[in-house]
Design a protein around this motif. Structure first.
Motif, PDB file in Angstrom:
ATOM      1  N   ASP A  12      13.935  -2.518   6.227  1.00 16.43           N
ATOM      2  CA  ASP A  12      13.625  -3.935   6.429  1.00 16.43           C
ATOM      3  C   ASP A  12      13.141  -4.138   7.868  1.00 16.43           C
ATOM      4  OD1 ASP A  12      13.427  -6.643   6.183  1.00 16.43           O
ATOM      5  OD2 ASP A  12      15.583  -7.025   6.136  1.00 16.43           O
ATOM      6  N   PRO A  13      11.979  -4.748   8.084  1.00 20.17           N
ATOM      7  CA  PRO A  13      11.450  -4.927   9.440  1.00 20.17           C
ATOM      8  C   PRO A  13      12.303  -5.839  10.316  1.00 20.17           C
ATOM      9  CG  PRO A  13       9.924  -5.838   7.802  1.00 20.17           C
ATOM     10  CD  PRO A  13      11.062  -5.212   7.078  1.00 20.17           C
ATOM     11  N   LYS A  14      13.165  -6.659   9.727  1.00 20.25           N
ATOM     12  CA  LYS A  14      14.055  -7.517  10.521  1.00 20.25           C
ATOM     13  C   LYS A  14      15.047  -6.689  11.335  1.00 20.25           C
ATOM     14  CE  LYS A  14      14.081 -11.431   7.340  1.00 20.25           C
ATOM     15  NZ  LYS A  14      14.951 -12.220   6.463  1.00 20.25           N
ATOM     16  N   LEU A  16      14.493  -3.987  12.855  1.00 21.35           N
ATOM     17  CA  LEU A  16      13.837  -3.421  14.034  1.00 21.35           C
ATOM     18  C   LEU A  16      13.335  -4.497  14.994  1.00 21.35           C
ATOM     19  CD1 LEU A  16      11.812  -0.619  12.221  1.00 21.35           C
ATOM     20  CD2 LEU A  16      14.026  -0.424  13.375  1.00 21.35           C
ATOM     21  N   ASP A  17      13.492  -5.756  14.646  1.00 23.13           N
ATOM     22  CA  ASP A  17      13.028  -6.858  15.481  1.00 23.13           C
ATOM     23  C   ASP A  17      14.179  -7.322  16.388  1.00 23.13           C
ATOM     24  OD1 ASP A  17      11.615  -8.927  16.561  1.00 23.13           O
ATOM     25  OD2 ASP A  17      11.917 -10.281  14.857  1.00 23.13           O
ATOM     26  N   PRO A  18      14.069  -7.134  17.716  1.00 22.79           N
ATOM     27  CA  PRO A  18      15.168  -7.525  18.614  1.00 22.79           C
ATOM     28  C   PRO A  18      15.427  -9.032  18.644  1.00 22.79           C
ATOM     29  CG  PRO A  18      13.320  -6.624  19.864  1.00 22.79           C
ATOM     30  CD  PRO A  18      12.989  -6.477  18.421  1.00 22.79           C
ATOM     31  N   LYS A  19      14.408  -9.849  18.427  1.00 21.15           N
ATOM     32  CA  LYS A  19      14.608 -11.309  18.407  1.00 21.15           C
ATOM     33  C   LYS A  19      15.509 -11.713  17.249  1.00 21.15           C
ATOM     34  CE  LYS A  19      10.332 -12.554  20.709  1.00 21.15           C
ATOM     35  NZ  LYS A  19       9.053 -13.260  20.592  1.00 21.15           N
ATOM     36  N   HIS A  20      15.305 -11.081  16.110  1.00 20.91           N
ATOM     37  CA  HIS A  20      16.122 -11.396  14.946  1.00 20.91           C
ATOM     38  C   HIS A  20      17.558 -10.889  15.123  1.00 20.91           C
ATOM     39  CE1 HIS A  20      17.294 -12.096  10.822  1.00 20.91           C
ATOM     40  NE2 HIS A  20      17.712 -10.842  10.755  1.00 20.91           N
ATOM     41  N   ILE A  21      17.706  -9.716  15.687  1.00 26.06           N
ATOM     42  CA  ILE A  21      19.030  -9.113  15.841  1.00 26.06           C
ATOM     43  C   ILE A  21      19.876  -9.883  16.851  1.00 26.06           C
ATOM     44  CG2 ILE A  21      20.259  -7.056  16.627  1.00 26.06           C
ATOM     45  CD1 ILE A  21      18.000  -5.413  15.451  1.00 26.06           C
ATOM     46  N   GLU A  23      19.529 -13.061  17.943  1.00 28.28           N
ATOM     47  CA  GLU A  23      19.332 -14.504  17.929  1.00 28.28           C
ATOM     48  C   GLU A  23      20.652 -15.269  18.034  1.00 28.28           C
ATOM     49  OE1 GLU A  23      17.303 -15.601  14.411  1.00 28.28           O
ATOM     50  OE2 GLU A  23      18.967 -15.126  13.071  1.00 28.28           O
TER      51      GLU A  23
END
Length: 96
Positions: A12-14, A16-21, A23
């Motif tokens: 899931d690309p979420k 690997l996304d630091p903004k999502h992790i 938040e």
């Protein structure tokens, strides 16, 4: 170690996304510590010793201690409670 591990077909690309992790974290703290400038502490006004007192060591007789109205102030002002030769002091000393 990973005997029964089944690898997912895609990641899931979420994840690997630091903004999502991150938040949920508060990255802007409300108050920052100011370690370079110290606050000026309130200066205590010290009066010193009692006027006319040259001795820093005070004694009180057991009779005077027992008859005093405020025992807490006596304990803060005097260093030693002594048993004198008076009958009341002997009774207090030999009460057991």
């Amino acid at each position: 170690v990973c005997l029964d591990y089944l690898a997912p077909s895609k990641i899931d690309p979420k994840l690997l996304d630091p903004k999502h992790i991150f938040e949920e974290l508060d990255l802007n703290p409300a108050k920052k510590a100011n370690v370079l400038q110290q606050k000026k502490l309130d200066v205590r006004h010290r009066d010193g010793y009692e006027a006319g007192v040259t001795l820093l060591y005070k004694e009180i007789t057991a009779k005077d201690f027992l008859l005093h109205e405020d025992a807490l102030s006596v304990l803060s002002e005097y260093n030693k409670i002594v048993f004198g030769d008076a009958e009341e002091d002997r009774v207090a000393r030999d009460h057991a």
